[in-house]
Scaffold this motif. Structure first.
Motif, PDB file in Angstrom:
ATOM      1  N   ARG A  58       0.829  -1.199   0.000  1.00 35.99           N
ATOM      2  CA  ARG A  58       0.000   0.000   0.000  1.00 35.99           C
ATOM      3  C   ARG A  58       0.871   1.259   0.000  1.00 35.99           C
ATOM      4  NH1 ARG A  58      -4.266  -0.826  -2.332  1.00 35.99           N
ATOM      5  NH2 ARG A  58      -5.572   0.652  -1.216  1.00 35.99           N
TER       6      ARG A  58
ATOM      7  N   HIS B 207      -4.004   9.480   0.013  1.00 38.59           N
ATOM      8  CA  HIS B 207      -5.397   9.152  -0.264  1.00 38.59           C
ATOM      9  C   HIS B 207      -5.855   7.831   0.335  1.00 38.59           C
ATOM     10  CE1 HIS B 207      -3.748   6.686  -3.616  1.00 38.59           C
ATOM     11  NE2 HIS B 207      -4.910   6.052  -3.598  1.00 38.59           N
ATOM     12  N   ASP B 208      -4.956   6.924   0.662  1.00 35.28           N
ATOM     13  CA  ASP B 208      -5.349   5.643   1.252  1.00 35.28           C
ATOM     14  C   ASP B 208      -4.925   5.500   2.710  1.00 35.28           C
ATOM     15  OD1 ASP B 208      -6.748   4.664  -0.895  1.00 35.28           O
ATOM     16  OD2 ASP B 208      -5.097   3.487  -1.712  1.00 35.28           O
TER      17      ASP B 208
ATOM     18  N   ASP C 135      -6.991   3.162   5.159  1.00 32.23           N
ATOM     19  CA  ASP C 135      -7.182   1.729   4.948  1.00 32.23           C
ATOM     20  C   ASP C 135      -7.214   0.926   6.253  1.00 32.23           C
ATOM     21  OD1 ASP C 135      -7.448   1.898   2.235  1.00 32.23           O
ATOM     22  OD2 ASP C 135      -5.414   1.271   1.760  1.00 32.23           O
TER      23      ASP C 135
ATOM     24  N   HIS D 170     -12.633   4.882   3.815  1.00 30.14           N
ATOM     25  CA  HIS D 170     -11.263   5.395   3.846  1.00 30.14           C
ATOM     26  C   HIS D 170     -11.123   6.713   3.094  1.00 30.14           C
ATOM     27  CE1 HIS D 170     -10.928   3.714  -0.226  1.00 30.14           C
ATOM     28  NE2 HIS D 170      -9.797   4.397  -0.371  1.00 30.14           N
ATOM     29  N   SER D 171     -11.965   6.925   2.092  1.00 34.07           N
ATOM     30  CA  SER D 171     -11.888   8.175   1.334  1.00 34.07           C
ATOM     31  C   SER D 171     -12.235   9.368   2.215  1.00 34.07           C
ATOM     32  CB  SER D 171     -12.847   8.132   0.140  1.00 34.07           C
ATOM     33  OG  SER D 171     -12.531   7.072  -0.729  1.00 34.07           O
TER      34      SER D 171
ATOM     35  N   GLY E 178     -13.018   6.857  -3.570  1.00 33.55           N
ATOM     36  CA  GLY E 178     -13.374   5.454  -3.366  1.00 33.55           C
ATOM     37  C   GLY E 178     -14.579   5.044  -4.188  1.00 33.55           C
TER      38      GLY E 178
ATOM     39  N   ASP F 162      -4.731   6.559  -9.471  1.00 33.81           N
ATOM     40  CA  ASP F 162      -5.095   5.566  -8.465  1.00 33.81           C
ATOM     41  C   ASP F 162      -5.159   4.159  -9.044  1.00 33.81           C
ATOM     42  OD1 ASP F 162      -5.850   4.345  -6.135  1.00 33.81           O
ATOM     43  OD2 ASP F 162      -7.691   5.486  -5.851  1.00 33.81           O
TER      44      ASP F 162
END
Length: 206
Positions: A58, A85-86, A89, A96-97, A120, A158
């Motif tokens: 990730r 952006h992640d 997670d 998560h967004s 997401g 992404d």
């Protein structure tokens, strides 16, 4: 109770706090907030040991997303947004967004925050049909002025950033950008700007 020399407030209930108590807390919080960029970088390093199964970690995924954004000539705040952006997670796997958007929202334009908040849902376009979902659910936002920005975020950076052979830059390359963005004055109107006055309801997923 911790056995250190940190000064402490007199109250056990907030409604009993004095002016001096809250001035003390304000000073301590201000000093703590100054360390935010380093905590962001530490959280990014933690992505090295999270969700598995992809051909990259990730951490490598977000580094590659940021590298692609930089290669495309994006502005620094969007590059940093691609980098974080992640971050949700681990603690917010079902939203998560929104988690990542909440982290960066005080420091970037409303457009960038909106893209991160909705990426997401837009990313579902590439795979959700394999689980019986609707890949076109993002089209509820088709009339939104930042719809295409989010489409482009997912398409160019992404969904494409799972390539172990891509010349991905290390975290140290992006660290100065992270420090600059997360050291900005929070909620500065000159940075954030204004969001559109009317938007569709926020999706539950993402």
């Amino acid at each position: 109770m911790a056995n250190d020399d940190t000064p402490r407030v007199s109250f056990t209930r907030m409604k009993d706090g004095t002016r001096e108590d809250y001035q003390l807390l304000g000073r301590l919080e201000e000093a703590y907030v100054e360390g935010l960029p380093e905590r962001i970088l530490a959280a990014l390093r933690g992505l090295e040991h999270t969700l598995s199964g992809y051909r990259v970690s990730r951490l490598e995924h977000v580094l590659q997303s940021a590298s692609r954004a930089e290669d495309d000539g994006e502005e620094e705040e969007m590059i940093v947004a691609a980098l974080i952006h992640d971050l949700g997670d681990d603690l917010a796997p079902h939203n998560h967004s929104q988690y990542a958007a909440s982290i960066i929202r005080p420091y970037v334009s409303a457009r960038v925050a909106w893209v991160i908040e909705h990426h997401g849902l837009f990313q579902n376009y590439y795979y959700i049909h394999h689980f019986g979902g609707d890949p076109l659910e993002r089209d509820r936002y088709r009339d939104h002025p930042w719809y295409q920005d989010c489409v482009d975020f997912c398409e160019r950076w992404d969904q494409a950033s799972f390539d172990p052979d891509y010349p991905t830059r290390p975290l140290e390359h992006f660290a100065p950008m992270v420090r600059r963005i997360f050291s900005r004055p929070p909620f500065d109107p000159g940075i954030i700007g204004e969001a559109p006055t009317s938007t569709p309801d926020r999706p539950k997923g993402g």
